[in-house]
Design a protein around this motif. Sequence first.
Motif, PDB file in Angstrom:
ATOM      1  N   GLY A  35       0.813  -1.205   0.000  1.00 49.20           N
ATOM      2  CA  GLY A  35       0.000   0.000   0.000  1.00 49.20           C
ATOM      3  C   GLY A  35       0.848   1.256   0.000  1.00 49.20           C
ATOM      4  N   PHE A  37       0.574   5.123   1.548  1.00 45.29           N
ATOM      5  CA  PHE A  37      -0.091   6.033   2.461  1.00 45.29           C
ATOM      6  C   PHE A  37       0.609   7.384   2.356  1.00 45.29           C
ATOM      7  CE2 PHE A  37      -2.783   3.232   5.092  1.00 45.29           C
ATOM      8  CZ  PHE A  37      -2.332   2.003   4.659  1.00 45.29           C
ATOM      9  N   GLU A  46      -2.972   8.876   5.745  1.00 45.47           N
ATOM     10  CA  GLU A  46      -4.110   8.596   4.860  1.00 45.47           C
ATOM     11  C   GLU A  46      -3.745   7.511   3.857  1.00 45.47           C
ATOM     12  OE1 GLU A  46      -6.959  11.204   1.867  1.00 45.47           O
ATOM     13  OE2 GLU A  46      -4.810  11.631   1.922  1.00 45.47           O
ATOM     14  N   PHE A  47      -4.632   6.559   3.715  1.00 53.26           N
ATOM     15  CA  PHE A  47      -4.477   5.542   2.678  1.00 53.26           C
ATOM     16  C   PHE A  47      -4.633   6.195   1.311  1.00 53.26           C
ATOM     17  CE2 PHE A  47      -4.849   1.435   0.703  1.00 53.26           C
ATOM     18  CZ  PHE A  47      -5.749   1.626  -0.338  1.00 53.26           C
ATOM     19  N   ALA A  49      -3.518   4.128  -1.944  1.00 56.23           N
ATOM     20  CA  ALA A  49      -3.752   3.072  -2.930  1.00 56.23           C
ATOM     21  C   ALA A  49      -3.087   1.798  -2.449  1.00 56.23           C
ATOM     22  CB  ALA A  49      -3.182   3.475  -4.292  1.00 56.23           C
ATOM     23  N   ALA A  50      -3.523   0.675  -3.013  1.00 61.22           N
ATOM     24  CA  ALA A  50      -2.905  -0.603  -2.675  1.00 61.22           C
ATOM     25  C   ALA A  50      -2.952  -1.525  -3.875  1.00 61.22           C
ATOM     26  CB  ALA A  50      -3.601  -1.246  -1.485  1.00 61.22           C
ATOM     27  N   HIS A  59      -6.496  -0.746  -5.835  1.00 57.16           N
ATOM     28  CA  HIS A  59      -7.576  -0.055  -5.124  1.00 57.16           C
ATOM     29  C   HIS A  59      -7.079   1.343  -4.802  1.00 57.16           C
ATOM     30  CE1 HIS A  59     -10.854   0.709  -2.449  1.00 57.16           C
ATOM     31  NE2 HIS A  59     -10.091   0.719  -1.369  1.00 57.16           N
ATOM     32  N   TYR A  60      -7.909   2.358  -5.053  1.00 56.87           N
ATOM     33  CA  TYR A  60      -7.513   3.753  -4.865  1.00 56.87           C
ATOM     34  C   TYR A  60      -8.566   4.515  -4.076  1.00 56.87           C
ATOM     35  CZ  TYR A  60      -4.624   2.700  -8.998  1.00 56.87           C
ATOM     36  OH  TYR A  60      -3.749   2.141  -9.894  1.00 56.87           O
ATOM     37  N   ILE A  61      -8.127   5.543  -3.402  1.00 53.97           N
ATOM     38  CA  ILE A  61      -9.097   6.472  -2.862  1.00 53.97           C
ATOM     39  C   ILE A  61      -9.629   7.329  -4.005  1.00 53.97           C
ATOM     40  CG2 ILE A  61      -8.192   6.539  -0.514  1.00 53.97           C
ATOM     41  CD1 ILE A  61      -6.764   9.157  -1.253  1.00 53.97           C
ATOM     42  N   TYR A 104      -5.914  -6.173   0.066  1.00 53.47           N
ATOM     43  CA  TYR A 104      -5.583  -4.880  -0.526  1.00 53.47           C
ATOM     44  C   TYR A 104      -6.731  -3.874  -0.499  1.00 53.47           C
ATOM     45  CZ  TYR A 104      -8.051  -6.106  -4.841  1.00 53.47           C
ATOM     46  OH  TYR A 104      -9.015  -6.430  -5.768  1.00 53.47           O
ATOM     47  N   ARG A 107      -8.139  -0.405   4.096  1.00 54.20           N
ATOM     48  CA  ARG A 107      -7.428   0.871   4.081  1.00 54.20           C
ATOM     49  C   ARG A 107      -6.767   1.221   5.403  1.00 54.20           C
ATOM     50  NH1 ARG A 107     -11.333   5.014   0.679  1.00 54.20           N
ATOM     51  NH2 ARG A 107     -11.483   3.778  -1.225  1.00 54.20           N
TER      52      ARG A 107
END
Length: 125
Positions: A35, A37, A46-47, A49-50, A59-61, A104, A107
């Motif tokens: 990931g 952060f 803050e997260f 992406a992973a 996976h993205y914010i 993944y 978050r």
Amino acid sequence: QVQLVESGGGLVQAGGSLRLSCAASGRTFSNYAIGWFRRAPGTEREFVAAIDWSSGSTHYIDSVKGRFTFSRDTAKNTVYLQMNSLKPEDTAVYYCAAQFPAQYMVRLASRYDYWGQGTQVTVSS
């Protein structure tokens, strides 16, 4: 022992691009997630992406979708975060982290087991 080393941060103008790298070592990462952060001054980590190491699923914010792309090179044990159309609000220290077993879509920073030292990204307006 897992080691993660980030690189690629720097100073860039708004609208510019940077590519962060995270070199991983210490074991086989086939059942890991990696990931990214970030932490801006005065804020919580803050997260961003992973990626699932085995499948390459990502996976993205929402705030980075369409601008950031997470990829991996399994031969080099390295992951990359390509950041385009950067905004001043992307300014932060960026950390990569490894999670075992891979989840993944999760978050939470507390679910990650190993962390790099961080690399500074500064986006000027």
